[in-house]
Design an enzyme around this catalytic site. Sequence first.
Site, PDB file in Angstrom:
ATOM      1  N   ARG A   1       0.810  -1.232   0.000  1.00 60.25           N
ATOM      2  CA  ARG A   1       0.000   0.000   0.000  1.00 60.25           C
ATOM      3  C   ARG A   1       0.842   1.280   0.000  1.00 60.25           C
ATOM      4  O   ARG A   1       0.417   2.309   0.533  1.00 60.25           O
ATOM      5  CB  ARG A   1      -0.988   0.024   1.194  1.00 60.25           C
TER       6      ARG A   1
ATOM      7  N   SER B   1     -11.405  -0.129   2.996  1.00 60.38           N
ATOM      8  CA  SER B   1     -10.716  -0.438   4.256  1.00 60.38           C
ATOM      9  C   SER B   1      -9.970   0.802   4.726  1.00 60.38           C
ATOM     10  O   SER B   1      -9.142   1.336   3.996  1.00 60.38           O
ATOM     11  CB  SER B   1      -9.703  -1.562   4.048  1.00 60.38           C
TER      12      SER B   1
ATOM     13  N   GLU C   1      -4.877   3.557   6.025  1.00 59.43           N
ATOM     14  CA  GLU C   1      -4.574   3.348   4.607  1.00 59.43           C
ATOM     15  C   GLU C   1      -5.084   4.567   3.828  1.00 59.43           C
ATOM     16  O   GLU C   1      -4.487   5.003   2.855  1.00 59.43           O
ATOM     17  CB  GLU C   1      -5.304   2.082   4.137  1.00 59.43           C
TER      18      GLU C   1
HETATM   19  P1  FAD Z   1      -7.898   8.909  -4.750  1.00 62.84           P
HETATM   20  O1  FAD Z   1      -8.634   8.411  -3.564  1.00 62.84           O
HETATM   21  O2  FAD Z   1      -8.572   9.966  -5.566  1.00 62.84           O
HETATM   22  O3  FAD Z   1      -6.479   9.447  -4.303  1.00 62.84           O
HETATM   23  C1  FAD Z   1      -5.647   8.674  -3.457  1.00 62.84           C
HETATM   24  C2  FAD Z   1      -4.230   9.262  -3.530  1.00 62.84           C
HETATM   25  O4  FAD Z   1      -3.711   9.006  -4.827  1.00 62.84           O
HETATM   26  C3  FAD Z   1      -4.231  10.791  -3.352  1.00 62.84           C
HETATM   27  O5  FAD Z   1      -3.149  11.153  -2.560  1.00 62.84           O
HETATM   28  C4  FAD Z   1      -4.071  11.312  -4.766  1.00 62.84           C
HETATM   29  O6  FAD Z   1      -3.405  12.555  -4.781  1.00 62.84           O
HETATM   30  C5  FAD Z   1      -3.225  10.221  -5.399  1.00 62.84           C
HETATM   31  N1  FAD Z   1      -3.410  10.140  -6.841  1.00 62.84           N
HETATM   32  C6  FAD Z   1      -4.574   9.943  -7.527  1.00 62.84           C
HETATM   33  N2  FAD Z   1      -4.336   9.941  -8.849  1.00 62.84           N
HETATM   34  C7  FAD Z   1      -3.009  10.147  -9.012  1.00 62.84           C
HETATM   35  C8  FAD Z   1      -2.147  10.273 -10.141  1.00 62.84           C
HETATM   36  N3  FAD Z   1      -2.600  10.202 -11.394  1.00 62.84           N
HETATM   37  N4  FAD Z   1      -0.817  10.473  -9.920  1.00 62.84           N
HETATM   38  C9  FAD Z   1      -0.326  10.570  -8.664  1.00 62.84           C
HETATM   39  N5  FAD Z   1      -1.099  10.486  -7.559  1.00 62.84           N
HETATM   40  C10 FAD Z   1      -2.417  10.260  -7.730  1.00 62.84           C
HETATM   41  N6  FAD Z   1      -8.010  -0.455  -2.315  1.00 62.84           N
HETATM   42  C11 FAD Z   1      -7.282  -1.575  -2.471  1.00 62.84           C
HETATM   43  O7  FAD Z   1      -6.047  -1.515  -2.572  1.00 62.84           O
HETATM   44  N7  FAD Z   1      -7.881  -2.803  -2.517  1.00 62.84           N
HETATM   45  C12 FAD Z   1      -9.231  -2.944  -2.430  1.00 62.84           C
HETATM   46  O8  FAD Z   1      -9.723  -4.055  -2.495  1.00 62.84           O
HETATM   47  C13 FAD Z   1     -10.015  -1.769  -2.265  1.00 62.84           C
HETATM   48  N8  FAD Z   1     -11.358  -1.858  -2.155  1.00 62.84           N
HETATM   49  C14 FAD Z   1     -12.102  -0.717  -2.000  1.00 62.84           C
HETATM   50  C15 FAD Z   1     -13.484  -0.816  -1.901  1.00 62.84           C
HETATM   51  C16 FAD Z   1     -14.270   0.320  -1.754  1.00 62.84           C
HETATM   52  C17 FAD Z   1     -15.752   0.195  -1.631  1.00 62.84           C
HETATM   53  C18 FAD Z   1     -13.646   1.599  -1.721  1.00 62.84           C
HETATM   54  C19 FAD Z   1     -14.468   2.847  -1.591  1.00 62.84           C
HETATM   55  C20 FAD Z   1     -12.271   1.712  -1.815  1.00 62.84           C
HETATM   56  C21 FAD Z   1     -11.475   0.554  -1.943  1.00 62.84           C
HETATM   57  N9  FAD Z   1     -10.087   0.619  -2.055  1.00 62.84           N
HETATM   58  C22 FAD Z   1      -9.352  -0.515  -2.204  1.00 62.84           C
HETATM   59  C23 FAD Z   1      -9.407   1.916  -1.953  1.00 62.84           C
HETATM   60  C24 FAD Z   1      -9.214   2.649  -3.289  1.00 62.84           C
HETATM   61  O9  FAD Z   1     -10.133   2.241  -4.269  1.00 62.84           O
HETATM   62  C25 FAD Z   1      -7.799   2.460  -3.811  1.00 62.84           C
HETATM   63  O10 FAD Z   1      -6.871   2.916  -2.859  1.00 62.84           O
HETATM   64  C26 FAD Z   1      -7.546   3.226  -5.122  1.00 62.84           C
HETATM   65  O11 FAD Z   1      -6.277   2.862  -5.588  1.00 62.84           O
HETATM   66  C27 FAD Z   1      -7.598   4.739  -4.945  1.00 62.84           C
HETATM   67  O12 FAD Z   1      -7.621   5.328  -6.220  1.00 62.84           O
HETATM   68  P2  FAD Z   1      -8.371   6.706  -6.494  1.00 62.84           P
HETATM   69  O13 FAD Z   1      -8.222   7.032  -7.928  1.00 62.84           O
HETATM   70  O14 FAD Z   1      -9.749   6.695  -5.961  1.00 62.84           O
HETATM   71  O15 FAD Z   1      -7.452   7.689  -5.659  1.00 62.84           O
END
Ligand code: FAD
Length: 304
Positions: free
Chosen positions: A177, A227, A297
């Site tokens: 992570r 999570s 996380e």
């Molecule tokens: P955001 O939440 O928008 O941003 C997270 C971070 O990433 C921020 O700091 C942002 O600045 C940075 N970021 C975003 N885009 C970029 C980019 N292009 N370049 C550099 N930095 C960037 N995660 C898991 O690992 N496994 C799972 O099974 C999982 N299940 C989930 C289930 C649910 C219902 C939910 C709501 C979330 C879950 N997650 C899970 C968490 C989440 O989906 C992941 O962490 C995902 O990778 C976050 O991506 P995001 O685009 O939504 O990032």
Amino acid sequence: MTSGHSVKQALIDIVGENNLLIDELIRNYTYTKLGGKADYFVMPTSVEHVQAIVKLANQEQMPFTLLGNGSNLIVRDGGIRGIVMSLKHLNHIQHNGEVVIAQSGARIIDTSYYALDQSLSGLEFACGIPGTVGGALYMNAGAYGGEIKDCLKEAVVVDRTGEKLTLSLDELELDYRTSNIPDHGYIVIEARFQLQRKEQAAIKEVMDDLTERRESKQPLEYPSCGSVFKRPPGYFAGKLIQDSDLQGKGIGGAEVSTKHAGFIVNKANATAKDYIAVIEMVQAKVKENFDVELEREVRILGEE
Ligand code: FAD
């Protein structure tokens, strides 16, 4: 320092009027449905736009924040000052042989289904992770034994000077992570996944199984950020929270899910303040009961 008016004009000159929103409510873009306003919410449509925005932010010494799909973020109620950039328009997915090439604003779920369509295996684990490709690289997203690290070949990023670089998997230092993307302030533009050809039915079977497991265990009916805590060495966060009798306990409109103890849900118009207070309550109780520090996380951004 240039005036607010000219920053607005400079951003319009880069992305066009339709791709700039002023005082936009971030809660409309986060999975938790939390977060105040962004001063400048900008949606570039090309890599050159991203580079120009980074250079503008540097020149104006303006804070600059990236938003993916908002599925691993809690944005505080006071919102985010300066520029918030969403790469939602950079969402193209293609492939070259066994390499799937996805722009960072594409959803990792869509990338996983694209690979299925091409009979390419390796991204099955990601078929239910609701983030973008950029967000998934940022935190080496993973599920059910798979993680981005297992299939990423290289990534194209823009650094904080606005320069475009291609970095190998090793150079991104992905681990449980984490990655070094936040340390360098890289903006992920594109990811290249090295996959393997496999029978489509076999790939689909795995994805269907994972989808069923996810839907039966997670409270997908309420806004949440998935999570909240990382897995502490030797324990499961959800089990520690469950054994602390915290399920159903809440503050304001946020509470620990009764379906999955590792999730905190926005049950009834919670504020970010409520949600963060529940996180802190859970951390304090688990520490008191089991002497285990739960590390978040999920990222918390913005002003109170
Ligand atoms: P955001 O939440 O928008 O941003 C997270 C971070 O990433 C921020 O700091 C942002 O600045 C940075 N970021 C975003 N885009 C970029 C980019 N292009 N370049 C550099 N930095 C960037 N995660 C898991 O690992 N496994 C799972 O099974 C999982 N299940 C989930 C289930 C649910 C219902 C939910 C709501 C979330 C879950 N997650 C899970 C968490 C989440 O989906 C992941 O962490 C995902 O990778 C976050 O991506 P995001 O685009 O939504 O990032």
